[in-house]
Enzyme design. Structure first.
Site, PDB file in Angstrom:
ATOM      1  N   CYS A 200      37.761  89.051 -21.669  1.00 29.10           N
ATOM      2  CA  CYS A 200      37.713  88.316 -22.939  1.00 29.10           C
ATOM      3  C   CYS A 200      39.132  88.123 -23.450  1.00 29.10           C
ATOM      4  O   CYS A 200      39.868  87.322 -22.889  1.00 29.10           O
ATOM      5  CB  CYS A 200      36.803  89.024 -23.933  1.00 29.10           C
ATOM      6  SG  CYS A 200      36.999  90.813 -23.988  1.00 29.10           S
ATOM      7  N   SER A 201      39.529  88.836 -24.463  1.00 29.99           N
ATOM      8  CA  SER A 201      40.876  88.628 -24.989  1.00 29.99           C
ATOM      9  C   SER A 201      41.410  89.894 -25.626  1.00 29.99           C
ATOM     10  O   SER A 201      42.090  89.831 -26.644  1.00 29.99           O
ATOM     11  CB  SER A 201      40.865  87.480 -26.002  1.00 29.99           C
ATOM     12  OG  SER A 201      39.917  87.767 -27.014  1.00 29.99           O
ATOM     13  N   CYS A 202      41.136  91.057 -25.045  1.00 32.87           N
ATOM     14  CA  CYS A 202      41.633  92.317 -25.598  1.00 32.87           C
ATOM     15  C   CYS A 202      43.154  92.282 -25.631  1.00 32.87           C
ATOM     16  O   CYS A 202      43.790  91.822 -24.684  1.00 32.87           O
ATOM     17  CB  CYS A 202      41.144  93.500 -24.763  1.00 32.87           C
ATOM     18  SG  CYS A 202      39.356  93.615 -24.782  1.00 32.87           S
TER      19      CYS A 202
ATOM     20  N   CYS B 244      43.626  89.869 -20.182  1.00 33.28           N
ATOM     21  CA  CYS B 244      42.302  90.477 -20.318  1.00 33.28           C
ATOM     22  C   CYS B 244      41.365  89.534 -19.582  1.00 33.28           C
ATOM     23  O   CYS B 244      41.116  88.424 -20.041  1.00 33.28           O
ATOM     24  CB  CYS B 244      41.856  90.622 -21.769  1.00 33.28           C
ATOM     25  SG  CYS B 244      40.123  91.135 -21.863  1.00 33.28           S
TER      26      CYS B 244
HETATM   27 FE    FE Z   1      39.027  91.535 -23.723  1.00 30.91          FE
END
Ligand code: FE
Length: 191
Positions: free
Chosen positions: A101-103, A98
């Site tokens: 961000c950190s999906c 991602c």
């Molecule tokens: Fe994300």
């Protein structure tokens, strides 16, 4: 303070308050994170992958609508509304990142590991995936293998269906699920 630093500070403050008031034990949060990181999440993803390996019809449904297919196994919920499964083969290797961000597909993989959230991984995997896989993850892929970097977002949360290891032709679904790792479902490892 960056958004992330502020969020961290707020989470820490909440955790401290809960502990201070005796509502949770000091290690409760660590335990919950640990369970999500190593047990609930990846174990469910492993079940999905093993089912896809033994049931071609399920695999077809998984690759066309992963949210619905995971739902057949009772897997879904928070952060899993838009799951997308991609298949790794001899000629195509998918790896998930991602960049924003950190999906991450929580229902099948749990909470993302720290390296997945790191700025280096997010930037470098997109820029030079072949090199990152080889150098950072010890996964050198032949030049004949096409690498597809799947950029997750809140709308599309990818995970990969790794290739079934050779020599497992007569294994049952449960035994197969036992060899599927979190890393293989992010695409930074093969089995
Ligand atoms: Fe994300």
């Amino acid at each position: 303070m960056s958004d992330e630093a502020e969020l961290r500070a707020r989470v820490k403050a909440l955790e401290s308050l809960l502990v201070e008031r005796g509502l949770i034990g000091a290690d409760t949060v660590d335990q919950i994170v640990e369970v999500y990181e190593s047990e609930i999440g990846p174990l469910l993803g492993a079940k999905v992958v093993a089912r896809a390996w033994v049931d071609p019809g399920f695999k077809e449904r998984l690759l066309s609508d992963a949210t619905a297919a995971c739902g057949e196994l009772g897997i879904g919920g928070l952060q899993g509304e838009q799951l997308v499964a991609v298949e790794n083969t001899d000629s195509v290797h998918n790896v998930v990142v991602c960049t924003l961000c950190s999906c991450y597909p929580w229902p099948v993989l749990g909470i993302p590991p720290n390296w997945y959230k790191s700025p280096e991984y997010r930037a470098r995997m997109v820029a030079e995936p072949r090199r990152v896989l080889a150098e950072d993850f010890g996964l050198p892929l032949g030049e004949d293998v096409e690498i597809r970097v799947q950029d997750s977002s809140a709308e599309m949360r990818y995970f990969t269906v790794p290739q079934r290891p050779a020599g497992t032709e007569d294994w049952d679904e449960e035994r197969l699920a036992g060899v599927v790792t979190r890393e293989s479902m992010v695409g930074v490892a093969v089995l």
